[in-house]
Design a protein around this motif. Sequence first.
Motif, PDB file in Angstrom:
ATOM      1  N   LEU A  14      -0.133  52.103  -8.360  1.00  5.93           N
ATOM      2  CA  LEU A  14      -1.525  51.353  -8.214  1.00  5.93           C
ATOM      3  C   LEU A  14      -2.616  52.431  -7.860  1.00  5.93           C
ATOM      4  O   LEU A  14      -3.526  52.120  -8.378  1.00  5.93           O
ATOM      5  CB  LEU A  14      -1.569  50.308  -7.246  1.00  5.93           C
ATOM      6  N   ILE A  15      -2.289  53.481  -7.040  1.00  4.96           N
ATOM      7  CA  ILE A  15      -3.194  54.499  -7.090  1.00  4.96           C
ATOM      8  C   ILE A  15      -3.697  55.183  -8.289  1.00  4.96           C
ATOM      9  O   ILE A  15      -4.870  55.345  -8.435  1.00  4.96           O
ATOM     10  CB  ILE A  15      -2.492  55.405  -6.061  1.00  4.96           C
ATOM     11  N   GLY A  16      -2.732  55.392  -9.061  1.00  4.46           N
ATOM     12  CA  GLY A  16      -2.978  56.036 -10.312  1.00  4.46           C
ATOM     13  C   GLY A  16      -3.750  55.201 -11.422  1.00  4.46           C
ATOM     14  O   GLY A  16      -4.753  55.620 -12.058  1.00  4.46           O
ATOM     15  N   ILE A  17      -3.465  53.711 -11.130  1.00  2.88           N
ATOM     16  CA  ILE A  17      -4.374  53.045 -12.263  1.00  2.88           C
ATOM     17  C   ILE A  17      -5.756  52.844 -11.607  1.00  2.88           C
ATOM     18  O   ILE A  17      -6.835  52.908 -12.385  1.00  2.88           O
ATOM     19  CB  ILE A  17      -3.752  51.634 -12.089  1.00  2.88           C
ATOM     20  N   ILE A  18      -5.942  52.946 -10.328  1.00  8.24           N
ATOM     21  CA  ILE A  18      -7.169  52.743  -9.605  1.00  8.24           C
ATOM     22  C   ILE A  18      -7.930  53.908 -10.159  1.00  8.24           C
ATOM     23  O   ILE A  18      -9.041  54.091 -10.380  1.00  8.24           O
ATOM     24  CB  ILE A  18      -6.993  52.579  -8.223  1.00  8.24           C
ATOM     25  N   LEU A  19      -7.355  55.324 -10.187  1.00 12.35           N
ATOM     26  CA  LEU A  19      -8.031  56.518 -10.243  1.00 12.35           C
ATOM     27  C   LEU A  19      -8.277  56.418 -11.834  1.00 12.35           C
ATOM     28  O   LEU A  19      -9.337  57.034 -12.212  1.00 12.35           O
ATOM     29  CB  LEU A  19      -7.191  57.595  -9.858  1.00 12.35           C
ATOM     30  N   LEU A  20      -7.557  56.077 -12.454  1.00  7.75           N
ATOM     31  CA  LEU A  20      -7.616  55.838 -14.000  1.00  7.75           C
ATOM     32  C   LEU A  20      -9.001  55.225 -14.523  1.00  7.75           C
ATOM     33  O   LEU A  20      -9.723  55.459 -15.112  1.00  7.75           O
ATOM     34  CB  LEU A  20      -6.427  55.477 -14.996  1.00  7.75           C
ATOM     35  N   ILE A  21      -8.987  53.920 -13.831  1.00  5.26           N
ATOM     36  CA  ILE A  21      -9.875  52.984 -14.144  1.00  5.26           C
ATOM     37  C   ILE A  21     -11.217  53.567 -13.615  1.00  5.26           C
ATOM     38  O   ILE A  21     -12.143  53.539 -14.400  1.00  5.26           O
ATOM     39  CB  ILE A  21      -9.597  51.575 -13.694  1.00  5.26           C
ATOM     40  N   ILE A  46     -14.123  54.202 -16.369  1.00  3.11           N
ATOM     41  CA  ILE A  46     -15.314  53.075 -16.541  1.00  3.11           C
ATOM     42  C   ILE A  46     -16.320  53.309 -15.349  1.00  3.11           C
ATOM     43  O   ILE A  46     -17.587  53.500 -15.658  1.00  3.11           O
ATOM     44  CB  ILE A  46     -14.436  51.858 -16.066  1.00  3.11           C
ATOM     45  N   ALA A  47     -16.035  53.519 -14.212  1.00  7.02           N
ATOM     46  CA  ALA A  47     -16.858  53.598 -12.849  1.00  7.02           C
ATOM     47  C   ALA A  47     -17.748  54.738 -12.921  1.00  7.02           C
ATOM     48  O   ALA A  47     -18.903  54.741 -12.901  1.00  7.02           O
ATOM     49  CB  ALA A  47     -16.266  53.286 -11.694  1.00  7.02           C
ATOM     50  N   SER A  48     -17.248  55.878 -12.889  1.00  5.32           N
ATOM     51  CA  SER A  48     -17.875  57.007 -12.481  1.00  5.32           C
ATOM     52  C   SER A  48     -17.897  58.130 -13.851  1.00  5.32           C
ATOM     53  O   SER A  48     -18.823  58.700 -13.811  1.00  5.32           O
ATOM     54  CB  SER A  48     -16.855  57.960 -11.540  1.00  5.32           C
ATOM     55  N   GLY A  49     -17.236  58.078 -14.837  1.00  5.10           N
ATOM     56  CA  GLY A  49     -17.366  58.710 -15.959  1.00  5.10           C
ATOM     57  C   GLY A  49     -16.887  60.248 -15.867  1.00  5.10           C
ATOM     58  O   GLY A  49     -16.943  61.181 -16.781  1.00  5.10           O
ATOM     59  N   TYR A  50     -16.147  60.601 -14.726  1.00  2.00           N
ATOM     60  CA  TYR A  50     -15.542  61.810 -14.605  1.00  2.00           C
ATOM     61  C   TYR A  50     -14.345  61.612 -15.396  1.00  2.00           C
ATOM     62  O   TYR A  50     -13.157  61.257 -14.735  1.00  2.00           O
ATOM     63  CB  TYR A  50     -15.279  62.015 -13.178  1.00  2.00           C
TER      64      TYR A  50
END
Length: 95
Positions: free
Chosen positions: A30-37, A41-45
């Motif tokens: 779940l941490i990995g999915i949050i980082l991936l998304i 999407i959110a930050s563009g990094y």
Amino acid sequence: MSQRKRGIFIAAGRKKVFDTVNFVSITILLIGIILLISGYIASGYSELAAIGIGTIIGAIFIFIIGMFFIATEEMLEKRYKGDRVTDNKPLRRIK
């Protein structure tokens, strides 16, 4: 029909290891999915997305290694009890 006959019986010690491996791998996944998304999407990094992909793969490896550990422990326990682990039937010759 009992649980033992259906093949889903897990001893208490292996159940604890299974639950621990499940909890840790799902948490890391779940941490990995949050980082991936958030990386895509959110930050563009793109660096954050790469860390997310690595974290997801790490969670999958932790789960697979945990399952291998549980299976190995069960096979060793059967071996020490004297149960047959494999079937040693001779191979038939095909004519």
